[in-house]
Design a protein around this motif. Structure first.
Motif, PDB file in Angstrom:
ATOM      1  N   GLU A 143       7.041 -52.093 -14.067  1.00 36.93           N
ATOM      2  CA  GLU A 143       6.923 -53.260 -14.924  1.00 36.93           C
ATOM      3  C   GLU A 143       8.311 -53.821 -15.199  1.00 36.93           C
ATOM      4  OE1 GLU A 143       6.614 -51.789 -19.417  1.00 36.93           O
ATOM      5  OE2 GLU A 143       5.178 -50.754 -18.109  1.00 36.93           O
ATOM      6  N   THR A 185      10.728 -56.444 -17.801  1.00 44.17           N
ATOM      7  CA  THR A 185      10.849 -57.169 -19.055  1.00 44.17           C
ATOM      8  C   THR A 185      12.252 -57.732 -19.149  1.00 44.17           C
ATOM      9  OG1 THR A 185      10.567 -57.008 -21.459  1.00 44.17           O
ATOM     10  CG2 THR A 185      11.568 -55.125 -20.369  1.00 44.17           C
ATOM     11  N   ALA A 217      16.519 -55.989 -23.092  1.00 48.34           N
ATOM     12  CA  ALA A 217      15.840 -57.072 -22.384  1.00 48.34           C
ATOM     13  C   ALA A 217      16.494 -58.431 -22.586  1.00 48.34           C
ATOM     14  CB  ALA A 217      14.373 -57.139 -22.813  1.00 48.34           C
TER      15      ALA A 217
END
Length: 255
Positions: free
Chosen positions: A16, A18, A47
């Motif tokens: 994933e 971010t 992030a």
């Protein structure tokens, strides 16, 4: 939301992303994966400056696995992830995740810089008999055997019966993978890592862990060693994040 890449041997690796900015891959320790990890908070804090990639190492969480295991297969997993997300990535490796980062950099992956927290770089590789016994046990017995020689008794007692413990049991076969990484990590491998590296330890750790961090930094051709406030084998994300940010920014600025 998870995405997947296909590694060289056909194994699907779930990950994933971010944030935004240069890619930074966070590599978990033995027995950890995205659903059983302390790296989520760190990812959130970074992030704003990086595209942070978290993934499940092979055999864990949503990722697949393909026998036989070899450290080179995990390097290929990282290569596939980096290729899919821009072609270059800094690495943060926690504990034995740091060993994987070292193998990736020694294998000439496009890694402009990396930070390692207490990589277990021993003077001598662990005995192969330990790994063989680990494979024989499996399940909770394997977790107990693996952690019993590493974790202080009071810490281990607090882990038993928790969701974290159960999650480690669910990926017990992969504990042997980290042992194989350790067996394959030596001074020669570290000497081939020319990437800028920041090696960290926690002021609250035991002497064996801080000593291994210092040894790793001494063996790496382009490394800096720092100690940060923290507990046994861990530094709080709010303490860790600005140190990673400053170091990795400096690496990118020097390119």
């Amino acid at each position: 939301m998870s995405a997947t890449v296909t590694s060289r041997d056909g194994t699907r690796i779930a990950y994933e992303l971010t944030g935004s900015g240069p890619v930074l891959v966070l590599i978990d320790a033995a027995g950890h994966f995205r659903a059983n990890s302390g790296l989520g908070e760190l990812a959130g804090l970074l992030a704003g400056d990086f595209t942070v990639l978290r993934y499940d190492r092979r055999g864990r969480g949503e990722s697949g696995d393909t026998a036989p295991y070899a450290p080179a297969r995990e390097v290929e997993d990282l290569a596939a992830l980096i290729d899919a997300t821009g072609g270059s990535a800094a690495l943060y490796g926690y504990s034995s995740g740091g060993l994987l980062a070292l193998h990736a950099a020694a294998g000439a992956l496009p890694v402009p810089g990396m930070v390692l927290l207490e990589p277990p770089v021993a003077d001598e590789p662990g005995p192969k008999e330990f790994t063989a016994r680990l494979r024989e046990l499996g399940g909770a017995e394997a977790v107990e055997f693996f952690l019993g020689g590493i974790v202080p008794g009071e810490v281990l007692a607090g882990m038993r019966g928790t969701p974290h413990w159960d999650a480690m049991v669910s990926v017990a076969p992969t504990l042997a993978y980290d042992c194989e990484l350790s067996e394959a990590t030596d001074a020669g491998l570290l000497g081939r890592v020319t990437t800028p590296v920041l090696v960290l330890d926690s002021a609250g750790s035991s002497g064996d862990l801080t000593g291994m961090a210092a040894s790793a930094a001494a063996l790496l051709p382009n490394a800096t060693h720092r100690s940060l406030p923290g507990e046994w084998h861990g530094v709080p994300a709010p303490v860790l994040a600005p140190v990673l940010r400053t170091f990795l920014r400096s690496v990118h600025d020097d390119r």
